[in-house]
Design an enzyme around this catalytic site. Structure first.
Site, PDB file in Angstrom:
ATOM      1  N   ASP A   1       0.816  -1.215   0.000  1.00  0.00           N
ATOM      2  CA  ASP A   1       0.000   0.000   0.000  1.00  0.00           C
ATOM      3  C   ASP A   1       0.845   1.258   0.000  1.00  0.00           C
ATOM      4  O   ASP A   1       2.045   1.227   0.303  1.00  0.00           O
ATOM      5  CB  ASP A   1      -0.946   0.009   1.199  1.00  0.00           C
TER       6      ASP A   1
ATOM      7  N   GLU B   1       0.240  -1.587   5.481  1.00  0.00           N
ATOM      8  CA  GLU B   1       1.293  -1.180   6.407  1.00  0.00           C
ATOM      9  C   GLU B   1       1.054   0.226   6.929  1.00  0.00           C
ATOM     10  O   GLU B   1       1.289   0.528   8.093  1.00  0.00           O
ATOM     11  CB  GLU B   1       2.653  -1.262   5.698  1.00  0.00           C
TER      12      GLU B   1
END
Length: 484
Positions: free
Chosen positions: A75, A142
């Site tokens: 991400d 994350e």
């Protein structure tokens, strides 16, 4: 992009930046990685959380070497300049080269951690590399909670060593990181009529530098929420003002770059407020003249768009919110006693939102000492609870304790010295890395973190220093070859 080296790394980075991957919406990235594995006849596994593990057999003659995991997160932080119409869920990141730097047009670049993914994919497809059994682990989410790493089950990966590719300074090898948690604050409110003879104004602060709420927290940058709260606190002490709306910042892990408030003041005081805001803007610009050269302060009338009466937030609640925002700690609290220059404990006033019936404030706390992290969270909560808010401290995530006897660290330092004729810096970082969570599930896993030089991370000023990508790639290749 086609002229940059190492070519295969930048080719993959270009592909990755065409795949939308906001935090918690990584489905297209998962599909891309699974298709990549199929296209290259590599074994892969996707767990229930959406983490993807791709495996590559050892090079001939290296079958007996210990296994290595290359790890990066899928991400990216989705921040843009306020004037840009951009949909991170559908549009590709538009990159360009500016001298030695790569940037994006008005958005975050996605090099955090797209360049780490690109290096791992290049390693999986480069048949000139010499290495033992190789795995590449790509984790979800994350940036907004490390939930992908938290969901990793024991046994999902097999390697003895793990190289995290999520660091932001070439020439530095990271061996530890801070733990973190978030504190969410809610003020319930009702609405009340604005007194007769009042005018409605909109105040905004924009153009601040922002940045990573951990790695940049010691750089003395202005926090838009704190800046605007200062002026509101000043105004409320001199005028019978009303608050209609308050908002600023977007993400818990980014220093807020912009904030706005809609207020009502007596019509006779409009000019007084305008002059005071201009004076305030000049004072703040002087305070932050180095860190915030592009700060912009705007005051404008906010006329209603329809005939419906404008309603203000309950006066007492508004006062409590403003006073709490003025009082709450933001920035560095303590520096490390063990590592010179390392922030130990900090807090970031990340976002403020006016919702139906609630003002919601999100803060994030970090510390390399668990007891200090708890204390910081409790300090933030207590400040707002004294003002009548309800608070919730999240579960957070653990830090990563440095292991200065690490075999992988020794190999990383020696290969760097041989490649570049100088010593790398070995340090810990005041930011969350997934290594802390891996160490809980895999206590014997030997880990380091490396990466090319990034600046302006978590902001539209994010940029990648192009020559350092080749340096980190060469270092990674040497580490893989020399693990014995």
């Amino acid at each position: 992009m086609a002229e940059l080296t190492p070519k295969h790394v930048f080719d993959y980075f270009g592909q990755i930046n065409r795949v939308p991957r906001p935090s918690k919406h990584e489905e297209q990235m998962i599909a891309y990685l699974e298709q990549f594995a199929k296209d290259h006849s590599l074994a892969f596994r996707t767990d229930a959380a959406g983490n993807v593990l791709i495996s590559k057999p050892a090079t001939a003659g290296y079958e007996g070497r210990p296994g290595v995991v290359l790890q990066a997160h899928m991400d990216m932080v989705c921040e843009k300049v306020s004037t840009l119409d951009f949909d991170f869920n559908t549009q590709p990141i538009e990159t360009y080269v500016d001298g030695d730097w790569m940037r994006a047009k008005g958005t975050t670049l996605g090099a955090d951690d797209g360049i780490g993914i690109a290096m791992a994919l290049a390693a999986l497809t480069d048949d000139t590399l010499q290495h033992g059994p190789l795995e590449a682990l790509f984790t979800r989410d994350e940036e907004t909670g490390l939930s992908g790493a938290e969901a990793i089950e024991p046994g999902f990966m097999q390697g003895k060593y793990l190289i995290n590719l999520d660091s932001e300074d070439e020439g530095e090898i990271f061996v530890g990181c801070a733990g973190g948690a978030g504190t969410t604050i809610r003020f319930a409110y009702g609405r009340e009529a604005i007194p007769e003879g009042y005018v409605v104004l909109k105040l905004s602060v924009d153009g601040l530098t922002g940045g990573h709420s951990g790695d940049d927290i010691n750089k003395m940058r202005a926090n838009a929420n704190k800046v605007l709260a200062r002026f509101l606190h000043q105004t409320w002490q001199t005028l019978d003002a009303r608050l209609l709306d308050l908002r600023g910042g977007n993400l818990h892990n980014a220093i807020p770059r912009d904030a706005s408030a809609v207020i009502a003041v007596p019509a006779a005081a409009k000019e007084q407020v305008r002059v005071a805001y201009n004076v305030f803007a000049a004072e703040v610009a002087d305070e932050f003249h180095v860190q915030e050269p592009n700060a912009k302060f705007v005051l404008e009338s906010d006329e209603p768009t329809d005939a419906a009466p404008r309603m203000a937030i309950n006066s007492q609640v508004a006062r409590n919110v403003i006073w709490a925002l003025q009082a709450v700690h933001n920035g560095v609290l303590e520096m490390s006693q063990d590592i010179a220059g390392l922030v130990e404990t900090s807090s970031n006033l990340a976002s403020v939102r006016t919702e139906d019936g609630e003002i919601v404030i999100v803060t994030s706390q970090r510390s390399s000492t668990p007891s200090s992290l708890r204390n910081m969270c409790q300090t933030i909560a207590a400040t707002f609870e004294l003002a009548g808010a309800t608070t919730e401290i999240g579960d957070g995530y653990p830090g990563w304790k440095p292991n200065m006897q690490s075999q992988l660290l020794k190999i990383s330092v020696e290969t760097y010295r041989q490649l570049f004729g100088k010593e790398p810096v070995v340090r810990a970082i005041h930011a969350g890395l997934e290594c802390g969570l891996f160490s809980e599930k895999y206590p014997d896993l030997d880990m380091v973190s490396v990466g090319p030089t990034l600046r302006g991370v978590h902001s539209p000023d994010e940029r990648l220093l192009i020559p350092t990508v080749q340096m980190v790639w060469d270092h990674l290749v040497a580490i893989l070859k020399h693990i014995c």
